[in-house]
Design a protein around this motif. Structure first.
Motif, short mmCIF file in Angstrom:
data_model
loop_
_atom_site.label_atom_id
_atom_site.label_comp_id
_atom_site.label_asym_id
_atom_site.label_seq_id
_atom_site.Cartn_x
_atom_site.Cartn_y
_atom_site.Cartn_z
N GLU A 357 -24.02 1.62 28.27
CA GLU A 357 -22.46 2.23 28.95
C GLU A 357 -22.83 0.88 29.79
OE1 GLU A 357 -20.25 3.11 28.07
OE2 GLU A 357 -21.58 4.27 26.14
N ASN A 358 -23.76 0.88 30.56
CA ASN A 358 -23.58 -0.47 32.15
C ASN A 358 -22.91 -1.69 31.68
OD1 ASN A 358 -24.72 1.67 33.35
ND2 ASN A 358 -26.32 1.19 33.73
N ALA A 359 -24.14 -1.84 30.59
CA ALA A 359 -23.51 -3.58 30.15
C ALA A 359 -21.79 -3.37 29.88
CB ALA A 359 -24.25 -3.63 28.47
N LEU A 360 -21.48 -2.52 28.81
CA LEU A 360 -20.03 -2.49 28.41
C LEU A 360 -18.80 -2.07 29.69
CD1 LEU A 360 -20.51 -0.42 24.41
CD2 LEU A 360 -20.18 -2.42 25.99
N ARG A 361 -19.60 -1.35 30.67
CA ARG A 361 -18.68 -1.20 31.54
C ARG A 361 -18.17 -2.29 32.07
NH1 ARG A 361 -17.89 4.09 34.54
NH2 ARG A 361 -19.44 4.64 33.41
N GLY A 362 -19.23 -2.63 33.04
CA GLY A 362 -19.44 -4.60 33.18
C GLY A 362 -18.79 -5.52 32.18
N ILE A 363 -18.48 -5.28 31.22
CA ILE A 363 -17.73 -6.43 30.91
C ILE A 363 -16.23 -6.12 30.99
CG2 ILE A 363 -17.36 -7.13 27.80
CD1 ILE A 363 -20.07 -6.90 28.04
N GLU A 364 -16.32 -5.10 30.06
CA GLU A 364 -14.55 -3.81 30.55
C GLU A 364 -14.00 -4.12 30.82
OE1 GLU A 364 -13.25 -0.02 27.49
OE2 GLU A 364 -14.80 0.25 29.34
N ALA A 365 -14.75 -3.73 32.64
CA ALA A 365 -14.06 -4.32 33.93
C ALA A 365 -13.20 -5.99 34.33
CB ALA A 365 -14.74 -4.24 35.00
N GLU A 366 -14.25 -6.62 33.57
CA GLU A 366 -14.33 -7.98 33.66
C GLU A 366 -13.73 -9.08 32.83
OE1 GLU A 366 -18.18 -8.93 35.33
OE2 GLU A 366 -17.93 -7.09 36.87
N ALA A 367 -13.34 -9.17 31.82
CA ALA A 367 -12.97 -9.30 30.54
C ALA A 367 -11.67 -9.07 30.67
CB ALA A 367 -13.81 -9.38 29.86
N ASN A 368 -10.43 -10.16 29.76
CA ASN A 368 -9.17 -9.92 29.98
C ASN A 368 -9.31 -8.70 28.81
OD1 ASN A 368 -8.94 -11.47 31.43
ND2 ASN A 368 -8.40 -13.47 30.02
N VAL A 369 -9.91 -8.74 27.67
CA VAL A 369 -10.05 -7.84 26.74
C VAL A 369 -11.58 -7.73 26.37
CG1 VAL A 369 -9.16 -7.63 24.08
CG2 VAL A 369 -7.64 -9.21 25.51
N LEU A 370 -11.68 -6.58 25.98
CA LEU A 370 -13.23 -5.46 25.09
C LEU A 370 -12.41 -4.54 23.96
CD1 LEU A 370 -16.10 -5.48 24.97
CD2 LEU A 370 -16.26 -3.69 26.55
#
Length: 376
Positions: A357-370
């Protein structure tokens, strides 16, 4: 003491002070996180970070040091965000996921679609994964299989996504983004190609060999030993065997499985034609239901990034920093956007786990699309 030893002692003192100041900064970052948790503010504030880096780089002397300060503080800020994402998870604040956990994917009374015909490797993968207590049918294209699952004609589709010799099946990656389906399982099939011909054919009769492009690629060395043979691509290996049985021409052969030859009444003209002994194909099982089994241990995601230096490294660092093992990464061009790419990543873990969840939260916040493609 030599000059070098004196310089090293000085660097050691400076480094110790940097560590002290870093930990002091991280303590303040945790207090910022507590404030954001209480107020609901987002962890990433790109305007604030951009302004901050611009100010700090201008305090450095010289172009080299200015660039160094920029890179240094980008990393410090990225580490700070990762700690804040961890604190959000520790406070029970999880990202919204529409996935549900099931004991196991239903393997009976399901309708399963595969591309090709009976005797194809997709057919073998379906049988190994689901067994015999299912309804199944075949279609001509992978797109049709995806369409059928999307519209409820089938519950699951079996699709080849990667071969250990020839690499990825790029079209499948693109279709995964085009259709809102989810990976719920995978099956690896050992690929054992043979050369098939008419019952009365001899290998000296062959003028043309047909197979799926992957089949031709996997047997490239064998085909290069027979340079006069014309190579023809067809939709799948079993379809190649079917074609040979239909044209009834001794000069036409197929690269396919031994089982396909038995289904279509063909003769094995050559064995061991794939020089790679560990040749296997990985198939994915896709469903319209976003669910994962309790025993799931692999997650597949896709993300798109701003076209900026260092963004891919930053995304992958969320996986690495949380102690997750990345097992695969692929890139595909984004339609309509020149020189921009989406990335497909597999890593170990299960949805709901803190590190995931930590990893996905960071990618989701900082990528254009996840998009989370599946947990299986």
């Amino acid at each position: 003491m030599t000059d070098l030893e004196r310089y090293r002692d000085e660097i050691d003192e400076i480094d110790s002070e940097i560590v002290r100041l870093f930990e002091k900064r991280m303590k303040v970052s945790e207090e910022v996180a507590e404030y954001k948790i209480k107020t609901g503010k987002q962890v990433l504030d790109p305007v604030r970070e951009s302004q901050k880096i611009h100010t700090l780089k201008n305090k450095a002397h010289g172009d080299f040091n200015s660039l160094g300060v920029q890179e240094l503080f980008r990393q410090i800020m990225a580490i700070s965000r990762k700690r804040q994402y961890q604190l959000l998870t520790e406070h029970g604040i999880y990202g919204e996921r529409n996935f549900t956990t099931v004991k196991h994917v239903p393997l009976e009374n399901a309708t399963v679609v595969f591309q090709g015909v009976e005797g194809a490797y997709s057919y073998a993968a379906m049988r190994q994964y689901f067994g015999k207590n299912i309804e199944s049918y075949h279609v001509k294209t992978w797109r049709t299989a995806m369409e059928d699952v999307t519209h409820g004609t089938a519950d699951y589709a079996v699709l080849p996504i990667e071969n250990s010799t020839a690499g990825i099946v790029a079209d499948i990656y693109d279709l995964l983004m085009e259709y809102r389906l989810y990976i719920v399982g995978e099956q690896i099939i050992r690929v054992d190609h043979v050369l098939l011909g008419m019952p009365d054919a001899q290998i000296g009769d062959i003028r043309e060999v047909c197979s799926h492009p992957q089949g031709l690629a996997q047997c490239k060395a064998f085909l290069e030993e027979n340079p006069s043979w014309k190579k023809k691509e067809v939709e799948n290996t079993a379809g190649a065997a079917k074609k040979v049985s239909e044209v009834r021409d001794k000069g036409v052969a197929a690269i396919a499985s031994r089982e396909a030859g038995e289904v279509f009444g063909l003769k094995v003209l050559a064995e061991n034609i794939c020089r790679e002994k560990a040749n296997s194909t990985r198939f994915i099982i896709v469903s319209r239901k976003p669910e994962y089994e309790e025993k799931a241990g692999k997650i597949s995601i896709c993300f798109e990034l701003p076209h900026e230096s260092g963004t891919l490294y930053n995304m992958l660092s969320h996986i690495i920093y949380n102690g997750l093992n990345m097992t695969k990464i692929e890139s595909r061009p984004i339609p309509g956007k020149s020189w921009e790419y989406r990335f497909f990543v597999d890593f170990t873990g299960k949805l709901g786990e803190s590190a995931v969840e930590n990893a996905l939260r960071g990618i989701e916040a900082e990528a254009n699309v996840l998009r989370v493609l599946g947990n299986y």
